[in-house]
Design an enzyme around this catalytic site. Sequence first.
Site, PDB file in Angstrom:
ATOM      1  N   GLU A 144      36.163  49.354  50.554  1.00 42.72           N
ATOM      2  CA  GLU A 144      36.043  50.376  49.517  1.00 42.72           C
ATOM      3  C   GLU A 144      34.597  50.574  49.049  1.00 42.72           C
ATOM      4  O   GLU A 144      34.293  51.561  48.380  1.00 42.72           O
ATOM      5  CB  GLU A 144      36.957  50.042  48.325  1.00 42.72           C
ATOM      6  CG  GLU A 144      36.462  48.940  47.411  1.00 42.72           C
ATOM      7  CD  GLU A 144      36.655  47.516  47.930  1.00 42.72           C
ATOM      8  OE1 GLU A 144      36.334  46.576  47.175  1.00 42.72           O
ATOM      9  OE2 GLU A 144      37.118  47.324  49.083  1.00 42.72           O
TER      10      GLU A 144
ATOM     11  N   ILE B 282      31.318  39.808  49.845  1.00 44.69           N
ATOM     12  CA  ILE B 282      30.830  39.353  48.545  1.00 44.69           C
ATOM     13  C   ILE B 282      31.649  38.135  48.132  1.00 44.69           C
ATOM     14  O   ILE B 282      32.838  38.254  47.853  1.00 44.69           O
ATOM     15  CB  ILE B 282      30.948  40.469  47.480  1.00 44.69           C
ATOM     16  CG1 ILE B 282      30.171  41.709  47.916  1.00 44.69           C
ATOM     17  CG2 ILE B 282      30.468  39.958  46.121  1.00 44.69           C
ATOM     18  CD1 ILE B 282      30.384  42.919  47.021  1.00 44.69           C
ATOM     19  N   ARG B 283      31.024  36.967  48.134  1.00 43.26           N
ATOM     20  CA  ARG B 283      31.734  35.709  47.847  1.00 43.26           C
ATOM     21  C   ARG B 283      33.053  35.682  48.599  1.00 43.26           C
ATOM     22  O   ARG B 283      34.107  35.354  48.064  1.00 43.26           O
ATOM     23  CB  ARG B 283      31.968  35.543  46.346  1.00 43.26           C
ATOM     24  CG  ARG B 283      30.717  35.237  45.570  1.00 43.26           C
ATOM     25  CD  ARG B 283      30.930  35.083  44.086  1.00 43.26           C
ATOM     26  NE  ARG B 283      32.044  34.190  43.787  1.00 43.26           N
ATOM     27  CZ  ARG B 283      32.864  34.354  42.760  1.00 43.26           C
ATOM     28  NH1 ARG B 283      32.729  35.358  41.945  1.00 43.26           N
ATOM     29  NH2 ARG B 283      33.830  33.490  42.548  1.00 43.26           N
TER      30      ARG B 283
ATOM     31  N   HIS C 217      35.007  44.105  51.713  1.00 40.73           N
ATOM     32  CA  HIS C 217      35.253  45.225  50.802  1.00 40.73           C
ATOM     33  C   HIS C 217      35.045  46.575  51.498  1.00 40.73           C
ATOM     34  O   HIS C 217      33.975  47.164  51.405  1.00 40.73           O
ATOM     35  CB  HIS C 217      34.291  45.145  49.615  1.00 40.73           C
ATOM     36  CG  HIS C 217      34.551  43.997  48.713  1.00 40.73           C
ATOM     37  ND1 HIS C 217      35.364  44.095  47.600  1.00 40.73           N
ATOM     38  CD2 HIS C 217      34.113  42.712  48.748  1.00 40.73           C
ATOM     39  CE1 HIS C 217      35.421  42.926  46.992  1.00 40.73           C
ATOM     40  NE2 HIS C 217      34.667  42.072  47.673  1.00 40.73           N
TER      41      HIS C 217
ATOM     42  N   GLY D  92      37.804  40.968  43.581  1.00 40.06           N
ATOM     43  CA  GLY D  92      37.552  40.572  42.197  1.00 40.06           C
ATOM     44  C   GLY D  92      37.444  39.062  42.188  1.00 40.06           C
ATOM     45  O   GLY D  92      36.970  38.460  43.149  1.00 40.06           O
ATOM     46  N   GLU D  93      37.934  38.436  41.158  1.00 40.27           N
ATOM     47  CA  GLU D  93      37.916  36.980  41.068  1.00 40.27           C
ATOM     48  C   GLU D  93      39.361  36.516  41.084  1.00 40.27           C
ATOM     49  O   GLU D  93      40.125  36.818  40.172  1.00 40.27           O
ATOM     50  CB  GLU D  93      37.193  36.547  39.796  1.00 40.27           C
ATOM     51  CG  GLU D  93      36.561  35.175  39.881  1.00 40.27           C
ATOM     52  CD  GLU D  93      37.601  34.062  39.929  1.00 40.27           C
ATOM     53  OE1 GLU D  93      37.539  33.224  40.854  1.00 40.27           O
ATOM     54  OE2 GLU D  93      38.486  34.045  39.062  1.00 40.27           O
ATOM     55  N   SER D  94      39.772  35.805  42.123  1.00 39.81           N
ATOM     56  CA  SER D  94      41.192  35.519  42.345  1.00 39.81           C
ATOM     57  C   SER D  94      41.824  34.672  41.244  1.00 39.81           C
ATOM     58  O   SER D  94      42.991  34.870  40.905  1.00 39.81           O
ATOM     59  CB  SER D  94      41.408  34.865  43.709  1.00 39.81           C
ATOM     60  OG  SER D  94      40.778  33.607  43.775  1.00 39.81           O
TER      61      SER D  94
ATOM     62  N   ARG E   1      38.613  29.974  49.932  1.00 39.72           N
ATOM     63  CA  ARG E   1      37.923  30.797  48.938  1.00 39.72           C
ATOM     64  C   ARG E   1      36.403  30.636  49.058  1.00 39.72           C
ATOM     65  O   ARG E   1      35.922  29.574  49.428  1.00 39.72           O
ATOM     66  CB  ARG E   1      38.330  30.383  47.516  1.00 39.72           C
ATOM     67  CG  ARG E   1      39.775  30.620  47.196  1.00 39.72           C
ATOM     68  CD  ARG E   1      40.152  30.102  45.812  1.00 39.72           C
ATOM     69  NE  ARG E   1      39.477  30.898  44.811  1.00 39.72           N
ATOM     70  CZ  ARG E   1      38.809  30.408  43.774  1.00 39.72           C
ATOM     71  NH1 ARG E   1      38.734  29.112  43.575  1.00 39.72           N
ATOM     72  NH2 ARG E   1      38.225  31.203  42.913  1.00 39.72           N
TER      73      ARG E   1
ATOM     74  N   CYS F  74      39.507  40.911  49.937  1.00 37.75           N
ATOM     75  CA  CYS F  74      38.763  39.805  49.334  1.00 37.75           C
ATOM     76  C   CYS F  74      39.691  38.963  48.449  1.00 37.75           C
ATOM     77  O   CYS F  74      40.513  38.227  48.965  1.00 37.75           O
ATOM     78  CB  CYS F  74      37.530  40.324  48.597  1.00 37.75           C
ATOM     79  SG  CYS F  74      36.293  39.045  48.287  1.00 37.75           S
TER      80      CYS F  74
END
Length: 189
Positions: free
Chosen positions: A172, A134-135, A170, A46-48, A105, A78
């Site tokens: 998943e 992803i990022r 990821h 997600g976005e940390s 990051r 991630c």
Amino acid sequence: MLIGVLALQGAFIEHEKMLRSLGVDTVQVRLPGQLDKLDGLVIPGGESTTMGKLMNDFGLFEPIREKAENGLPVLGTCAGMIMMAREIAGSSQPRLGLMDISVERNAFGRQVDSFEADINIEAIGEEPFRAVFIRAPYILGVDGNVQILARHGDKIVAARQGRFMVLAFHPELTRDNRLHKYFLENMNI
């Protein structure tokens, strides 16, 4: 067996589906009381920064840290890896600090730089794992008894320390359940 999946934002539903495909019961965790009776916890991508803010708002930092320090196995993917790191390069954002790792990051670039790559993870077998980045962050350095599980080029992208495991990618988002299975079988669950 009951595995909690932190469900504040990010790819938590995909983790639940992967775990259920392995015959594991799951519960979405949004509040401290939902940590009770868990056999393990997944902190998804997600976005940390957002995840940290929400964990703070819902009072989850200390309860998760306390449960983890008292034996709860935790898998972070991630952004979950960032949350589990002791040190985040150039950042003072809130984190759990469960593992003796430092991370960078968005180390592979922005969203448009996302990619897939085959990586070798000896712990899960000879067949390469098709990792989705992803990022993605990566691990800059490890201390203590951290075991490096995988690299992409010269970058550390998977590691384990006792009951804790982190992945920069990821798993998943693939059909390959080997890393979730490894977590369940090797984290004293």
